[in-house]
Design a protein around this motif. Structure first.
Motif, short mmCIF file in Angstrom:
data_model
loop_
_atom_site.label_atom_id
_atom_site.label_comp_id
_atom_site.label_asym_id
_atom_site.label_seq_id
_atom_site.Cartn_x
_atom_site.Cartn_y
_atom_site.Cartn_z
N ASP A 779 0.83 -1.20 0.00
CA ASP A 779 0.00 0.00 0.00
C ASP A 779 0.87 1.26 0.00
OD1 ASP A 779 -2.16 -1.71 0.16
OD2 ASP A 779 -2.46 -1.41 2.32
N LEU A 780 1.93 1.22 0.79
CA LEU A 780 2.82 2.38 0.87
C LEU A 780 3.53 2.61 -0.47
CD1 LEU A 780 4.21 4.63 2.39
CD2 LEU A 780 5.79 2.95 3.38
N GLN A 781 3.94 1.53 -1.11
CA GLN A 781 4.60 1.67 -2.42
C GLN A 781 3.65 2.29 -3.44
OE1 GLN A 781 7.69 1.20 -2.64
NE2 GLN A 781 8.40 -0.50 -1.40
N VAL A 782 2.38 1.92 -3.38
CA VAL A 782 1.38 2.53 -4.28
C VAL A 782 1.30 4.02 -4.01
CG1 VAL A 782 -1.07 2.64 -4.85
CG2 VAL A 782 0.03 0.42 -4.57
N LYS A 783 1.24 4.39 -2.72
CA LYS A 783 1.17 5.80 -2.35
C LYS A 783 2.36 6.58 -2.90
CE LYS A 783 -0.29 6.59 1.83
NZ LYS A 783 -1.56 7.34 1.73
N LEU A 784 3.52 5.89 -2.99
CA LEU A 784 4.74 6.53 -3.49
C LEU A 784 4.91 6.34 -5.00
CD1 LEU A 784 7.14 5.48 -0.59
CD2 LEU A 784 6.04 7.70 -0.94
N SER A 785 3.84 5.79 -5.64
CA SER A 785 3.85 5.55 -7.10
C SER A 785 4.92 4.57 -7.53
CB SER A 785 4.01 6.89 -7.87
OG SER A 785 2.94 7.75 -7.59
N GLU A 786 5.32 3.68 -6.63
CA GLU A 786 6.30 2.63 -6.97
C GLU A 786 5.50 1.36 -7.26
OE1 GLU A 786 8.76 2.61 -3.50
OE2 GLU A 786 9.58 4.62 -3.86
N PHE A 787 4.85 1.35 -8.45
CA PHE A 787 3.81 0.38 -8.71
C PHE A 787 4.33 -1.05 -8.88
CE2 PHE A 787 1.80 4.35 -10.57
CZ PHE A 787 1.05 4.60 -9.43
N GLU A 788 5.44 -1.22 -9.57
CA GLU A 788 5.94 -2.57 -9.78
C GLU A 788 6.37 -3.20 -8.46
OE1 GLU A 788 5.64 -4.42 -12.43
OE2 GLU A 788 4.59 -2.71 -13.31
N GLU A 789 7.03 -2.39 -7.61
CA GLU A 789 7.43 -2.90 -6.28
C GLU A 789 6.17 -3.26 -5.48
OE1 GLU A 789 8.46 -0.18 -7.72
OE2 GLU A 789 10.63 0.13 -7.46
N ALA A 790 5.15 -2.42 -5.59
CA ALA A 790 3.90 -2.69 -4.86
C ALA A 790 3.30 -4.01 -5.32
CB ALA A 790 2.91 -1.55 -5.09
N LYS A 791 3.26 -4.25 -6.63
CA LYS A 791 2.72 -5.51 -7.14
C LYS A 791 3.41 -6.70 -6.50
CE LYS A 791 1.09 -4.88 -11.89
NZ LYS A 791 1.37 -5.24 -13.31
N GLN A 792 4.74 -6.64 -6.45
CA GLN A 792 5.49 -7.77 -5.92
C GLN A 792 5.16 -8.01 -4.45
OE1 GLN A 792 7.37 -9.92 -7.80
NE2 GLN A 792 7.09 -11.09 -5.90
N TYR A 793 5.05 -6.90 -3.67
CA TYR A 793 4.70 -7.07 -2.26
C TYR A 793 3.31 -7.69 -2.11
CZ TYR A 793 8.79 -4.54 -0.57
OH TYR A 793 10.09 -4.16 -0.27
N TYR A 794 2.37 -7.28 -2.97
CA TYR A 794 1.04 -7.87 -2.91
C TYR A 794 1.07 -9.36 -3.25
CZ TYR A 794 -1.17 -3.20 -2.69
OH TYR A 794 -1.59 -1.95 -2.30
N PHE A 795 1.84 -9.72 -4.29
CA PHE A 795 1.96 -11.13 -4.65
C PHE A 795 2.56 -11.94 -3.49
CE2 PHE A 795 2.33 -9.75 -9.35
CZ PHE A 795 0.96 -9.86 -9.52
N ASP A 796 3.59 -11.37 -2.84
CA ASP A 796 4.22 -12.06 -1.71
C ASP A 796 3.24 -12.22 -0.55
OD1 ASP A 796 6.55 -12.17 -3.17
OD2 ASP A 796 7.53 -10.49 -2.13
N ALA A 797 2.41 -11.18 -0.35
CA ALA A 797 1.42 -11.25 0.72
C ALA A 797 0.41 -12.37 0.44
CB ALA A 797 0.69 -9.91 0.87
N ILE A 798 -0.07 -12.44 -0.81
CA ILE A 798 -1.03 -13.49 -1.17
C ILE A 798 -0.40 -14.86 -0.97
CG2 ILE A 798 -2.29 -14.52 -3.10
CD1 ILE A 798 -2.64 -11.62 -4.18
N ALA A 799 0.88 -15.00 -1.32
CA ALA A 799 1.57 -16.28 -1.14
C ALA A 799 1.63 -16.66 0.34
CB ALA A 799 2.98 -16.21 -1.72
N ALA A 800 1.86 -15.67 1.22
CA ALA A 800 1.90 -15.95 2.66
C ALA A 800 0.53 -16.40 3.16
CB ALA A 800 2.37 -14.70 3.42
#
Length: 931
Positions: A779-800
């Motif tokens: 969410d924070l990466q999205v706020k900072l417009s770091e969209f690709e990094e945000a995607k990866q964190y979301y994917f990692d969260a779903i995996a967890a």
């Protein structure tokens, strides 16, 4: 008039031999007749109180079956003029009056002591009142009473809570079903009477809750003003407490109408069962137990001819202290308290005559023997009804053997405290050995029928036969067990208590058999009851263990079954009572029944306070558990927006942990709990915008947990707790727009979870928490417009989350959290104009929420998150020119937000979200579905 206006299944008579043998109580029959025949109507509550075994329940049955009669003024004036010394004549006239000489008065009897079965829960503030509603409709069916406002409120409550497994026909009287279901079925296009109440939710997809309730409102004839007033109330903290007043208001209106009886009788039995194991509670905790009942009694308008009679062990003025209740007191002027004492010698002789014990010297000896004061003069003797019945059983048992007992057989009179034992022993000495064994064995049962009696005979090695069963059920100490079926019985509590105190080997053997039997048939709750009787501590500990396991796995039906036996458990330790109350509090909190959850947590605190006085040897452990309960209470209050109250509870929890640490500074469990308390306190302070105080609480929490980790560096629980605190600090930094600091705290939190997962890779709690912080970092990466990094964190969260769900596929918390990150990923895809991918993520998020809501249908957080996903999906569909699909999802989201606000009306962000969507829909024009 109602007190509020001031400042401040029945047994058939022919089946009940005890009712046929009813004797005495002439003064009470006469008094009751005054309530039914005097004009203007008496405006008091008639309350019969006295020790157990004195015949209060039998008195109420006598009044119900023989005395609900209203005579013409001319006839009544003749009898009312007789002095009190002629009470027996008045009572006999009332009892034996010819049917043509009186008008029958409708009567309903509500027994708080009935064993809860399905939706018949006589003590429950929702289902108990609904049970009274059904029984009253049956009792007064000739008058067709209507309860429109109350019924509407019950539908609204059930529709929002969705926790009942009963059908409409089980919950409501036939006249309500006939009114409501045709409209619902026409609209919903499927039958609902034969299905669960929750099925009504199916029409939400077509019209929303408001549409469904508008139909019900119209059919019931409820005004818009009253319907709006009901819907505005918080379901758990306002509406549930308003139901008794609505019930009374509708009943008052019915009794003020044209087609109504001159009197209506409401009998309430075994009032003391509202407390049971909680009889030692004090203050607000004590008064809460029957608060809904007092609310009802206060709101009834007695001048309209409503006659209320209550029976209980304690005087409502001096012992229950109704006039001094902190909420909803009942002034002493409204209470007609009548002590139900023992029988007089004359009335005892009348009873003996009815059972054909007429020999004068034998009758005199029995009367003296059965008296609680045998040394007094004859006229002053007080004959205990239970002892008299046992004496009669003894005489009749010997008579069946061809032996007539003499007065000399009752010459030696034991001490009062020994009478139950001696009389029971004498009776059983005179009966068949198989019957004797059966009595002691059946004493172990909460209730029994002939089938269970036969099973016990096999398991406990006595000869069970239909003839012996008939002998058993004829004894004075065997009573019918109502609501368990037509042929269920129970042994009198005094006799059961005697066998328990003596640790009777036959009774103990029966408990052993019954524990095995109920485990074999899968009735864990009944098995635990019998385990508790064999070893009270083992039973209590198993109850807590099984209850918590069922709660953790969302098996709420099993929790209900365990709560059904909870009040009959022996809990001989305040410390363990605190355990149980805490478990109950957590159960009610999970089900969003917040008022009940609060009450149980407060009772747990009270129990631990008593334990600190009575068993001071384990102050550290008791203080630690008290701190945990206060933490739970604070988290509950925080969850429903009561932040100031939450801060106080958490401050008390912190003080309690500090007291425990004074005793044992290095106790790691206390250190861990203190860290949790400080973390929750920091979250509350952050919500109250006390930023510096929140930062300080978080810092102290980390320091405390680090101290615990120095002692136990590989303890995954402490690493997990530390990760939670670091994550909360990250959340606070985001709110303060200190994004780089927030990134670091989130990263440190994830590192703490990873350290724990190295030690324990399959720990689902750590996997879940790691997923949550990965999502926050995304969410924070999205706020900072770091969209690709945000995607990866979301994917990692779903995996967890997926890793956790492989281990615990039905865990509602993990399903909810997975839904959140899927929704956030959908939002991100919209930002990136990847619309089809976004749509799929929204669908996946809604599916995750639906899976969680199948298990916990009234969980506010899940509903809120589903509403957010539906709103986002609708917005995307509008963008893609899919207007009809969008309208449908927006409308469903709006209904969900309204449902959430009914549960947590003080949540500002939720209200703003609802209002924004409402305004948006209003601005769309007439092509949207009406809200």
């Amino acid at each position: 008039m109602p007190i509020d206006d001031e400042d401040f299944e029945s047994e058939h008579i022919s089946d009940d031999r005890k009712l046929q043998l009813f004797t005495d109580r002439h003064e009470f029959t006469r008094r009751f007749a005054f309530y039914l025949n005097e004009d203007p109507a008496c405006q008091q509550i008639l309350y019969f109180y006295g020790d157990g075994g004195n015949g209060k329940s039998l008195l109420l049955k006598h009044l119900e079956y023989h005395c609900c009669k209203r005579f013409s003024p001319q006839v009544w004036q003749q009898w009312r003029a007789l002095p009190e010394s002629k009470a027996a004549e008045v009572a006999n006239f009332v009892r034996h009056a010819e049917p043509k000489t009186y008008t029958p008065i409708p009567v309903v009897r509500h027994d708080f002591g009935l064993i809860p079965i399905k939706e018949d829960k006589p003590q429950d503030r929702f289902y108990g009142l609904l049970m009274l509603r059904r029984n009253l409709a049956e009792a007064a069916k000739n008058y067709k009473f209507k309860f429109p406002n109350y019924d509407f409120a019950c539908f609204w409550y059930l529709l929002n809570k969705g926790e009942s497994d009963a059908t409409l026909s089980q919950l409501f009287p036939d006249d309500v079903i006939q009114l409501v279901t045709p409209a619902i079925e026409t609209f919903a296009d499927f039958p609902v009477v034969a299905q669960a109440v929750a099925v009504i939710k199916g029409i939400v997809k077509l019209s929303g809750i408001k549409g469904a309730m508008k139909l019900i409102q119209t059919r019931l004839g409820v005004s818009d003003e009253k319907a709006d007033e009901i819907r505005r109330k918080d379901i758990d903290t306002e509406l549930i407490d308003f139901l008794p007043k609505l019930f009374a208001g509708d009943l008052n209106a019915a009794m003020a109408g044209k087609h109504k009886p001159d009197r209506l009788v409401m009998l309430f039995d075994t009032h003391e069962k509202m407390w049971d194991e909680k009889r030692n509670s004090q203050g607000a905790t004590f008064w809460y137990q029957d608060e809904w009942f007092r609310r009802l009694l206060r709101a009834l308008d007695y001048k309209l001819g409503i006659v209320v009679v209550v029976a209980g062990r304690d005087c409502p003025v001096t012992q229950l202290r109704w006039p001094n209740a902190s909420k909803f007191p009942i002034p002493e002027d409204y209470i007609d308290a009548q002590l139900v004492w023992h029988l007089s010698p004359a009335d005892a002789r009348d009873y003996l005559h009815k059972v054909e014990i007429d020999k004068a010297d034998l009758a005199d000896a029995v009367i003296k023997y059965a008296s609680v004061n045998p040394d007094e003069s004859w006229d002053n003797l007080q004959v205990h009804p239970f002892y008299l019945g046992l004496c009669a059983d003894v005489v009749l048992a010997e008579r069946r053997r061809g032996i007539e007992l003499l007065s000399s057989d009752f010459a030696r009179i034991p001490k009062l405290e020994n009478k139950t034992a001696e009389l029971t022993d004498r009776l059983l000495m005179y009966v068949d050995r198989e019957v004797r064994s059966a009595v002691h064995s059946l004493s172990a049962c909460r209730a029994f029928d002939e089938d269970l009696y036969v099973k016990l005979g096999v398991g406990c090695h006595f000869q069970a036969s239909s003839a012996n069963f008939e002998v058993l059920t004829s004894f004075s100490f065997v009573w019918k067990s109502e609501k368990r079926g037509d042929n269920w019985y129970r042994i009198h509590d005094l006799l059961r208590r005697l066998d328990a105190e003596r640790d009777n080997p036959k009774t103990r053997r029966a408990h052993e058999f019954l524990e095995r039997h109920y485990r074999e048939v899968g009735n864990v709750a009944e098995a635990i009851f019998h385990a508790n009787r064999l070893d009270w501590e083992r039973g209590v500990e198993e109850w807590v263990e099984v209850f918590n396991e069922a709660l953790n796995k969302s098996r709420y039906g099993e929790c209900k079954s365990l709560l059904g036996v909870r009040d009959e458990l022996w809990i001989k330790s305040d410390y363990l009572l605190g355990w149980i109350s805490r478990a109950e509090g957590f159960y009610y909190t999970v089900l969003a029944r917040y008022a009940e959850g609060k009450q149980e947590y407060l009772e747990a605190v009270t129990a631990y306070d008593r334990a600190l006085i009575t068993t001071p040897d384990d102050r550290r452990g008791t203080l630690n558990n008290k701190g945990i309960v206060l933490l739970n209470l604070g988290q509950l209050q925080k969850g429903i927006g009561e932040f100031e109250a939450a801060k106080q509870s958490l401050s008390d929890a912190l003080a309690t942990c500090n007291l425990a640490l004074l005793i044992s500074p290095d106790e790691i469990h206390v250190l861990s709990n203190k860290g949790l308390v400080l973390n929750s306190l920091g979250e509350v302070q952050a919500r109250l915008r006390e930023v510096e105080a929140a930062k300080l609480s978080y810092s102290e929490a980390i320091a405390v947990l680090n101290s615990a980790l120095v002692i136990a560096p590989d303890e995954t629980y402490f690493l997990n707790s530390k990760g939670n605190v670091l994550g909360s600090l990250g959340d606070l930094q985001v709110e303060l727009s200190e994004f780089e600091e927030a990134k670091q705290y989130y990263s440190d939190a994830i590192a703490a979870y990873d350290s724990a997962l190295i030690i324990e890779p399959d720990h689902i709690g750590n996997l879940n928490n790691k997923g949550t912080k990965l999502s926050s970092l995304g969410d924070l990466q999205v706020k900072l417009s770091e969209f690709e990094e945000a995607k990866q964190y979301y994917f990692d969260a779903i995996a967890a989350y997926d890793s956790a769900l492989i281990i615990a596929p039905d865990d509602i918390g993990y399903l909810n959290n997975k839904g959140i990150v899927l929704g956030n990923l959908g939002d991100l895809q919209v930002k990136l104009s990847e619309f089809e991918a976004a749509k799929q993520y929204y669908f996946d998020a809604i599916a995750a929420y639906n899976s969680a809501l199948l298990i916990a249908p009234d969980q506010n957080h899940f509903l809120n998150n589903k509403g957010i996903a539906l709103r986002s999906l609708g917005d995307l569909q509008e963008k893609l020119s899919e207007r009809q699909e969008a309208l449908k999802n927006w409308q469903e989201a709006l209904e969900i937000f309204n449902q959430c606000l009914a549960i947590v009306p003080n949540q500002e962000s939720l209200r703003n979200r609802r209002d924004a969507l409402q305004a948006f829909l209003d601005n769309l024009g007439d092509d949207t579905v009406s809200s």
